[in-house]
Design an enzyme around this catalytic site. Structure first.
Site, PDB file in Angstrom:
ATOM      1  N   ASP A   1      -6.278   7.363  -5.910  1.00 28.09           N
ATOM      2  CA  ASP A   1      -5.613   6.116  -6.304  1.00 28.09           C
ATOM      3  C   ASP A   1      -5.698   5.967  -7.829  1.00 28.09           C
ATOM      4  O   ASP A   1      -6.276   6.827  -8.502  1.00 28.09           O
ATOM      5  CB  ASP A   1      -6.195   4.926  -5.541  1.00 28.09           C
ATOM      6  CG  ASP A   1      -7.546   4.453  -6.027  1.00 28.09           C
ATOM      7  OD1 ASP A   1      -8.106   5.038  -6.972  1.00 28.09           O
ATOM      8  OD2 ASP A   1      -8.053   3.471  -5.457  1.00 28.09           O
TER       9      ASP A   1
ATOM     10  N   GLU B   1       0.822  -1.210   0.000  1.00 32.91           N
ATOM     11  CA  GLU B   1       0.000   0.000   0.000  1.00 32.91           C
ATOM     12  C   GLU B   1       0.858   1.263   0.000  1.00 32.91           C
ATOM     13  O   GLU B   1       0.501   2.249  -0.612  1.00 32.91           O
ATOM     14  CB  GLU B   1      -0.942   0.017   1.214  1.00 32.91           C
ATOM     15  CG  GLU B   1      -1.991  -1.067   1.212  1.00 32.91           C
ATOM     16  CD  GLU B   1      -3.075  -0.884   0.166  1.00 32.91           C
ATOM     17  OE1 GLU B   1      -3.155   0.195  -0.457  1.00 32.91           O
ATOM     18  OE2 GLU B   1      -3.848  -1.835  -0.031  1.00 32.91           O
TER      19      GLU B   1
END
Length: 154
Positions: free
Chosen positions: A34, A25
């Site tokens: 994202d 992550e």
């Protein structure tokens, strides 16, 4: 990380998931979009994140721990067969990324609960798309989760 949350991760048997999840992550203390446009922060947190928000390291670590506990809870609720620690870590990482509903309703879980451990682990590489786009980071993550999952499977 808050010591009581760290202890809960150790007791839950998922402390090994912290470096796996955090490594894939990454840490970003300021909210960002994202690859598919979802506001995200810290170690991949999306719930309640709004663009412009910033988080302290302690807040990010606490979010990571709390979300890992939720992920392993989903694994415990949806999986009816015993798991070794590597499988639990791999599936916890997976749930952290795809969410409990996607995990619990998946072919992966159906195979797992039928006792097809290898078949379940081999489902992981199918989950490399986000909103129809295959992401290189997910390809690498699923390969690592699959390898970990297959450790100790005969």
């Amino acid at each position: 990380m808050n010591p009581s949350l760290r202890n809960r991760l150790v007791v839950a048997g998922i402390a090994a998931a912290v470096p796996l999840v955090a490594g894939f992550e990454g840490l970003r203390q300021k909210a960002y979009l994202d690859p598919v446009g979802i506001p995200t922060a810290c170690f991949g947190t999306t719930a309640g994140v709004r663009m412009g928000q910033t988080y302290s390291l302690e807040q990010c670590e606490n979010l990571l721990a709390a979300e890992l506990l939720q992920a392993t809870g989903a694994v415990s609720r949806c999986v009816t067969v015993p798991l070794n620690s590597n499988q639990r870590t791999a599936f916890t990482s997976f749930v952290y990324n795809v969410g409990p509903q996607n995990f619990c309703g998946s072919t992966l879980v159906r195979k797992l609960n039928a006792g097809d451990y290898a078949g379940a682990c081999n489902e992981l590489p199918r989950w490399t798309y986000a909103k129809g786009v295959e992401l290189p980071g997910l390809i690498k993550r699923r390969a690592a989760e699959r390898q970990l999952c297959l450790s100790g499977v005969s």
